[in-house]
Design a protein around this motif. Sequence first.
Motif, PDB file in Angstrom:
ATOM      1  N   PHE A  52       0.723  -0.691   0.231  1.00  0.00           N
ATOM      2  CA  PHE A  52       0.062  -0.061   0.222  1.00  0.00           C
ATOM      3  C   PHE A  52       0.348   1.467  -0.045  1.00  0.00           C
ATOM      4  CE2 PHE A  52      -2.533  -3.534   1.994  1.00  0.00           C
ATOM      5  CZ  PHE A  52      -3.317  -3.617   1.132  1.00  0.00           C
ATOM      6  N   GLY A  53       2.735   0.707   0.215  1.00  0.00           N
ATOM      7  CA  GLY A  53       2.972   2.346   0.320  1.00  0.00           C
ATOM      8  C   GLY A  53       4.914   2.039   0.074  1.00  0.00           C
ATOM      9  N   ALA A  54       5.297   3.422  -0.613  1.00  0.00           N
ATOM     10  CA  ALA A  54       6.549   2.944   0.077  1.00  0.00           C
ATOM     11  C   ALA A  54       6.706   2.604   1.251  1.00  0.00           C
ATOM     12  CB  ALA A  54       7.230   3.851  -1.078  1.00  0.00           C
ATOM     13  N   GLY A 238       8.650   1.207   7.113  1.00  0.00           N
ATOM     14  CA  GLY A 238       8.587   2.692   7.680  1.00  0.00           C
ATOM     15  C   GLY A 238       6.945   2.828   7.903  1.00  0.00           C
ATOM     16  N   GLN A 239       6.352   1.444   8.943  1.00  0.00           N
ATOM     17  CA  GLN A 239       5.581   1.655   9.867  1.00  0.00           C
ATOM     18  C   GLN A 239       5.902   0.861  11.140  1.00  0.00           C
ATOM     19  OE1 GLN A 239       1.621   0.284   8.692  1.00  0.00           O
ATOM     20  NE2 GLN A 239       2.535   0.242   6.202  1.00  0.00           N
ATOM     21  N   ALA A 240       7.010   1.085  11.904  1.00  0.00           N
ATOM     22  CA  ALA A 240       7.161   0.198  12.881  1.00  0.00           C
ATOM     23  C   ALA A 240       7.848   1.641  13.295  1.00  0.00           C
ATOM     24  CB  ALA A 240       8.568  -0.332  13.007  1.00  0.00           C
ATOM     25  N   ALA A 284       1.286   1.553  13.592  1.00  0.00           N
ATOM     26  CA  ALA A 284       1.401   1.226  12.215  1.00  0.00           C
ATOM     27  C   ALA A 284       0.561   2.580  10.876  1.00  0.00           C
ATOM     28  CB  ALA A 284       1.069   0.082  11.714  1.00  0.00           C
ATOM     29  N   CYS A 285      -0.203   1.480  10.019  1.00  0.00           N
ATOM     30  CA  CYS A 285      -0.432   2.456   8.621  1.00  0.00           C
ATOM     31  C   CYS A 285      -2.339   3.148   8.947  1.00  0.00           C
ATOM     32  CB  CYS A 285      -0.862   2.369   7.528  1.00  0.00           C
ATOM     33  SG  CYS A 285      -1.639   2.524   6.138  1.00  0.00           S
ATOM     34  N   PRO A 286      -2.345   4.017   8.778  1.00  0.00           N
ATOM     35  CA  PRO A 286      -3.095   4.819   9.486  1.00  0.00           C
ATOM     36  C   PRO A 286      -4.801   4.688   8.869  1.00  0.00           C
ATOM     37  CG  PRO A 286      -2.059   7.204   8.469  1.00  0.00           C
ATOM     38  CD  PRO A 286      -1.548   5.480   8.472  1.00  0.00           C
ATOM     39  N   ARG A 287      -4.248   3.665   7.886  1.00  0.00           N
ATOM     40  CA  ARG A 287      -5.762   3.007   6.649  1.00  0.00           C
ATOM     41  C   ARG A 287      -6.069   2.042   7.897  1.00  0.00           C
ATOM     42  NH1 ARG A 287      -6.447   3.321   1.898  1.00  0.00           N
ATOM     43  NH2 ARG A 287      -5.391   4.706  -0.064  1.00  0.00           N
TER      44      ARG A 287
HETATM   45  S1  SF4 Z   1       2.370   3.621   6.273  1.00  0.00           S
HETATM   46 FE1  SF4 Z   1       0.032   4.166   5.204  1.00  0.00          FE
HETATM   47  S2  SF4 Z   1      -0.623   5.591   4.865  1.00  0.00           S
HETATM   48 FE2  SF4 Z   1       1.742   6.441   5.337  1.00  0.00          FE
HETATM   49  S3  SF4 Z   1       2.706   5.474   3.071  1.00  0.00           S
HETATM   50 FE3  SF4 Z   1       2.392   3.081   4.194  1.00  0.00          FE
HETATM   51  S4  SF4 Z   1       1.022   2.587   2.729  1.00  0.00           S
HETATM   52 FE4  SF4 Z   1       0.619   4.983   2.821  1.00  0.00          FE
END
Ligand code: SF4
Length: 310
Positions: A52-54, A238-240, A284-287
């Motif tokens: 869903f993202g980089a 990038g979400q840790a 983690a991701c706001p989604r």
């Molecule tokens: S953490 Fe979520 S909103 Fe941020 S770049 Fe990744 S997928 Fe996109």
Amino acid sequence: MLRDETIRMLKKAGARRVLVQVPEGLKPRARDIAAALEKEGFVPFISVEPCFGACDLIDREAVGMADALLHIGHSDYGLKASVPVVYEEMMFEHDPVPLLSKHLNSLKPYTNIGLISTVQHLPGLAKAKVFLESHGKSALLGKPSRALHPGQVLGCDYSAAKSIEGRVDCFLFIGSGRFHPLGLAMETAKPVLFLDTEAGSLTNLSEEKKTLERLRGAGIAKASQAKAFGILISTKPGQAHPDLAMEAKGRLESLGKKAFILVANQVTPEKLLGLGVEALVNTACPRIREDARAFRMPIISPSDIDYFKE
Ligand code: SF4
């Protein structure tokens, strides 16, 4: 299909085997991407894991399997990687001006307009800026901190908008999907207008924002009653945010709550079955928060703990 620059970068990296990471929305193009790589002498390995993202680079998975990672559909998030990574953003050359022209009357109350979009629609922002300025408006594109391009937002980074918030009367999001413009509406007191390039509509999101605020308020109130919390960490690079999770755990415990830090790559409701937690704190991701219904429990952000009444 792929830019010459992308091929040049892959060749410069000395790659033969290329692990290709494609977001869900662009998977129908995966075969064409693979064909374009093969034509240039590369061997494509297509990852079919969701992306869903980089923030979600699979460079560690690439080690020992491929020589480089080709990440499609997102811009560089600034992560250090274990293999060379080449980003192919896949910007659309769509012209929003005819649609903007149709809805120009709705922009009458606003003189200074902040233009915002996701990476795919950024070429459209440049065209919209020229059009708006030729109609007596000032159109601004803010500088992001984590995202790469002027005017670009991510679901976790609205800094491009925040950087010009004091200089605009409203924001105009040009693109598709409500996640990003609604996310921006929740971050700013300025009106957010959504020019939906798929539906052909222009919507002021103020009413939807009020509904979302009510839902979030109800979620925080429900979460405040929970005794046991799961604090979510994703292992996506990038979400840790383990420090943020530790801090949330400490704050919950100081309120007499039980709090367990839960780690997964992709957080899904079934992975939480049997743990007995009644509410989630998402680092983690706001989604993930948008899926509270599927998780059947409130999902809040760490800062929402401030609203718990002791
Ligand atoms: S953490 Fe979520 S909103 Fe941020 S770049 Fe990744 S997928 Fe996109």
